[in-house]
Design a protein around this motif. Sequence first.
Motif, PDB file in Angstrom:
ATOM      1  N   LEU A 190     -15.828  23.730  22.497  1.00 27.60           N
ATOM      2  CA  LEU A 190     -16.529  22.602  23.102  1.00 27.60           C
ATOM      3  C   LEU A 190     -15.559  21.500  23.488  1.00 27.60           C
ATOM      4  CD1 LEU A 190     -19.688  22.357  20.816  1.00 27.60           C
ATOM      5  CD2 LEU A 190     -19.673  22.935  23.255  1.00 27.60           C
ATOM      6  N   LEU A 191     -14.610  21.193  22.602  1.00 27.78           N
ATOM      7  CA  LEU A 191     -13.617  20.165  22.920  1.00 27.78           C
ATOM      8  C   LEU A 191     -12.806  20.564  24.148  1.00 27.78           C
ATOM      9  CD1 LEU A 191     -12.315  19.215  19.365  1.00 27.78           C
ATOM     10  CD2 LEU A 191     -13.766  17.825  20.851  1.00 27.78           C
ATOM     11  N   ALA A 192     -12.427  21.827  24.229  1.00 29.33           N
ATOM     12  CA  ALA A 192     -11.648  22.293  25.376  1.00 29.33           C
ATOM     13  C   ALA A 192     -12.431  22.178  26.676  1.00 29.33           C
ATOM     14  CB  ALA A 192     -11.206  23.739  25.155  1.00 29.33           C
ATOM     15  N   SER A 193     -13.777  22.242  26.572  1.00 31.49           N
ATOM     16  CA  SER A 193     -14.626  22.146  27.759  1.00 31.49           C
ATOM     17  C   SER A 193     -14.829  20.705  28.208  1.00 31.49           C
ATOM     18  CB  SER A 193     -15.989  22.775  27.479  1.00 31.49           C
ATOM     19  OG  SER A 193     -16.782  21.903  26.672  1.00 31.49           O
ATOM     20  N   GLY A 194     -14.459  19.749  27.346  1.00 26.76           N
ATOM     21  CA  GLY A 194     -14.666  18.339  27.666  1.00 26.76           C
ATOM     22  C   GLY A 194     -15.925  17.736  27.104  1.00 26.76           C
ATOM     23  N   ALA A 195     -16.687  18.500  26.322  1.00 30.33           N
ATOM     24  CA  ALA A 195     -17.920  17.969  25.737  1.00 30.33           C
ATOM     25  C   ALA A 195     -17.597  16.991  24.617  1.00 30.33           C
ATOM     26  CB  ALA A 195     -18.778  19.116  25.198  1.00 30.33           C
ATOM     27  N   GLN A 196     -18.499  16.052  24.390  1.00 28.96           N
ATOM     28  CA  GLN A 196     -18.412  15.182  23.219  1.00 28.96           C
ATOM     29  C   GLN A 196     -19.015  15.933  22.037  1.00 28.96           C
ATOM     30  OE1 GLN A 196     -20.489  11.632  24.670  1.00 28.96           O
ATOM     31  NE2 GLN A 196     -18.519  10.590  24.805  1.00 28.96           N
ATOM     32  N   VAL A 197     -18.285  15.980  20.928  1.00 25.05           N
ATOM     33  CA  VAL A 197     -18.678  16.832  19.814  1.00 25.05           C
ATOM     34  C   VAL A 197     -18.902  15.991  18.556  1.00 25.05           C
ATOM     35  CG1 VAL A 197     -18.048  18.808  18.376  1.00 25.05           C
ATOM     36  CG2 VAL A 197     -17.349  18.740  20.778  1.00 25.05           C
ATOM     37  N   ARG A 198     -20.029  16.251  17.908  1.00 23.33           N
ATOM     38  CA  ARG A 198     -20.309  15.695  16.591  1.00 23.33           C
ATOM     39  C   ARG A 198     -20.393  16.846  15.595  1.00 23.33           C
ATOM     40  NH1 ARG A 198     -25.211  11.325  17.554  1.00 23.33           N
ATOM     41  NH2 ARG A 198     -24.043   9.901  18.942  1.00 23.33           N
ATOM     42  N   ALA A 199     -20.104  16.547  14.342  1.00 24.24           N
ATOM     43  CA  ALA A 199     -20.222  17.544  13.284  1.00 24.24           C
ATOM     44  C   ALA A 199     -20.935  16.935  12.095  1.00 24.24           C
ATOM     45  CB  ALA A 199     -18.849  18.051  12.859  1.00 24.24           C
ATOM     46  N   LEU A 200     -21.862  17.699  11.536  1.00 24.45           N
ATOM     47  CA  LEU A 200     -22.562  17.294  10.321  1.00 24.45           C
ATOM     48  C   LEU A 200     -21.972  18.091   9.169  1.00 24.45           C
ATOM     49  CD1 LEU A 200     -25.021  15.671   9.152  1.00 24.45           C
ATOM     50  CD2 LEU A 200     -26.339  17.790   9.418  1.00 24.45           C
ATOM     51  N   THR A 201     -21.425  17.398   8.191  1.00 21.56           N
ATOM     52  CA  THR A 201     -20.770  18.073   7.071  1.00 21.56           C
ATOM     53  C   THR A 201     -20.950  17.252   5.805  1.00 21.56           C
ATOM     54  OG1 THR A 201     -18.646  18.861   6.194  1.00 21.56           O
ATOM     55  CG2 THR A 201     -18.564  16.993   7.735  1.00 21.56           C
ATOM     56  N   ARG A 202     -21.080  17.928   4.698  1.00 23.47           N
ATOM     57  CA  ARG A 202     -21.291  17.221   3.434  1.00 23.47           C
ATOM     58  C   ARG A 202     -20.032  16.516   2.959  1.00 23.47           C
ATOM     59  NH1 ARG A 202     -26.130  17.849   1.446  1.00 23.47           N
ATOM     60  NH2 ARG A 202     -27.411  19.659   2.027  1.00 23.47           N
ATOM     61  N   ARG A 203     -18.876  16.956   3.406  1.00 21.45           N
ATOM     62  CA  ARG A 203     -17.622  16.352   2.952  1.00 21.45           C
ATOM     63  C   ARG A 203     -16.734  16.049   4.166  1.00 21.45           C
ATOM     64  NH1 ARG A 203     -14.515  19.787  -0.981  1.00 21.45           N
ATOM     65  NH2 ARG A 203     -13.371  17.825  -1.240  1.00 21.45           N
ATOM     66  N   ALA A 223     -17.690  31.989  21.655  1.00 21.11           N
ATOM     67  CA  ALA A 223     -17.623  31.961  23.120  1.00 21.11           C
ATOM     68  C   ALA A 223     -19.013  32.105  23.728  1.00 21.11           C
ATOM     69  CB  ALA A 223     -16.703  33.069  23.619  1.00 21.11           C
ATOM     70  N   VAL A 224     -19.826  32.991  23.159  1.00 24.47           N
ATOM     71  CA  VAL A 224     -21.202  33.153  23.639  1.00 24.47           C
ATOM     72  C   VAL A 224     -22.017  31.900  23.316  1.00 24.47           C
ATOM     73  CG1 VAL A 224     -23.316  34.517  23.445  1.00 24.47           C
ATOM     74  CG2 VAL A 224     -21.087  35.659  23.446  1.00 24.47           C
ATOM     75  N   ALA A 225     -21.806  31.352  22.123  1.00 22.73           N
ATOM     76  CA  ALA A 225     -22.537  30.145  21.736  1.00 22.73           C
ATOM     77  C   ALA A 225     -22.264  28.995  22.694  1.00 22.73           C
ATOM     78  CB  ALA A 225     -22.152  29.743  20.305  1.00 22.73           C
ATOM     79  N   VAL A 226     -20.996  28.790  23.037  1.00 26.57           N
ATOM     80  CA  VAL A 226     -20.641  27.678  23.918  1.00 26.57           C
ATOM     81  C   VAL A 226     -21.183  27.914  25.326  1.00 26.57           C
ATOM     82  CG1 VAL A 226     -18.692  26.472  24.991  1.00 26.57           C
ATOM     83  CG2 VAL A 226     -18.687  26.944  22.535  1.00 26.57           C
ATOM     84  N   ALA A 227     -21.165  29.154  25.790  1.00 31.18           N
ATOM     85  CA  ALA A 227     -21.785  29.447  27.080  1.00 31.18           C
ATOM     86  C   ALA A 227     -23.265  29.068  27.061  1.00 31.18           C
ATOM     87  CB  ALA A 227     -21.612  30.926  27.420  1.00 31.18           C
ATOM     88  N   ALA A 228     -23.958  29.424  25.977  1.00 32.62           N
ATOM     89  CA  ALA A 228     -25.388  29.115  25.881  1.00 32.62           C
ATOM     90  C   ALA A 228     -25.644  27.617  25.747  1.00 32.62           C
ATOM     91  CB  ALA A 228     -25.998  29.864  24.696  1.00 32.62           C
ATOM     92  N   LEU A 229     -24.722  26.904  25.111  1.00 34.22           N
ATOM     93  CA  LEU A 229     -24.864  25.455  24.972  1.00 34.22           C
ATOM     94  C   LEU A 229     -24.633  24.714  26.277  1.00 34.22           C
ATOM     95  CD1 LEU A 229     -23.029  24.999  21.559  1.00 34.22           C
ATOM     96  CD2 LEU A 229     -25.407  24.348  21.990  1.00 34.22           C
ATOM     97  N   LEU A 230     -23.653  25.156  27.053  1.00 30.99           N
ATOM     98  CA  LEU A 230     -23.209  24.377  28.203  1.00 30.99           C
ATOM     99  C   LEU A 230     -23.720  24.886  29.545  1.00 30.99           C
ATOM    100  CD1 LEU A 230     -19.467  23.695  27.255  1.00 30.99           C
ATOM    101  CD2 LEU A 230     -21.509  22.360  26.686  1.00 30.99           C
ATOM    102  N   GLU A 231     -24.044  26.156  29.632  1.00 31.30           N
ATOM    103  CA  GLU A 231     -24.453  26.741  30.908  1.00 31.30           C
ATOM    104  C   GLU A 231     -25.968  26.929  30.944  1.00 31.30           C
ATOM    105  OE1 GLU A 231     -22.431  30.445  31.127  1.00 31.30           O
ATOM    106  OE2 GLU A 231     -20.419  29.559  31.045  1.00 31.30           O
ATOM    107  N   ASP A 232     -26.512  26.977  32.142  1.00 39.60           N
ATOM    108  CA  ASP A 232     -27.922  27.308  32.309  1.00 39.60           C
ATOM    109  C   ASP A 232     -28.087  28.826  32.371  1.00 39.60           C
ATOM    110  OD1 ASP A 232     -28.674  24.638  32.358  1.00 39.60           O
ATOM    111  OD2 ASP A 232     -28.402  24.480  34.535  1.00 39.60           O
TER     112      ASP A 232
END
Length: 276
Positions: free
Chosen positions: A20-33, A168-177
């Motif tokens: 996602l970062l390589a694609s230029g998207a703004q990325v957030r992460a939810l993590t306990r630590r 790679a499939v996940a990012v395609a599904a997130l960013l592409e129609d």
Amino acid sequence: MTVLVTGATGNVGRCVVDRLLASGAQVRALTRRPEAAGLPAEVELFAGGLGDAESLAAALNGVDRVFLFPVPESTATFVAQAAAADVQRVVVLSSMAVEFGAENAIGQRHRLVEQAVADGGFEWTFLRPGAFAANTLAWADPIRAEGVVREPFPDAQQASIHEDDIAAVAVAALLEDGHAGKSYVLTGPERISTADQVRAIGAAIGREVRIEAEPLKQAKARLVAEGVPAAVVDTLFDLRGADQALDDPVPTVEQVTGRPARTFAQWAVDHADDFR
């Protein structure tokens, strides 16, 4: 666009973050630590888990799309908060076990998550990978210490998949129609036996690694002692012993990304340092 990645420190989640970062998207992460996440500085970190409504609401504020590493017990909280935040698209890391029937314990857990997300009104895509190549990282300690892997089904074959191919499939599904409403079964490009996986790791690290047949009862007890639920352990070994046909290779990774899925031998080269 802003994408929230849950499970961002896991094998697949970290690859999703990097892509996602390589694609230029703004990325957030939810993590306990957050202090131990080790994620790139560009990632906006939020402390908490999927079952914590308050921290989840903060992380989802202004988010367009979510990569969901599922926690079945927290799915209702996630769906409610994501709907309230007007999240448009959710890509779920599910499991091929959903394809195996209602009695499958692993499939049951993932099916509940899929149904809740589908009912939530989002654009959804379900990723259903088979065996993860990264599951063999459990062999790292015995390989380093003894050069031996002990498994109950040395000849069992699976089309193990590289975690970055899932990402790679996940990012395609997130960013592409064009991926909304799709359930993608994901595998590696070939079936490979447990024994041949061990040999591939040995070749990648430049030394012999042996495999020994482990009594099934002993293997089950070992995993239960490590905290894996007994029903899940039984399902895992039932599938390995049955040599499920649904684990035959499928070309989904190449169809979605335009690039063939990577072999287990390539995965072993990529992870050689983990076994040295």
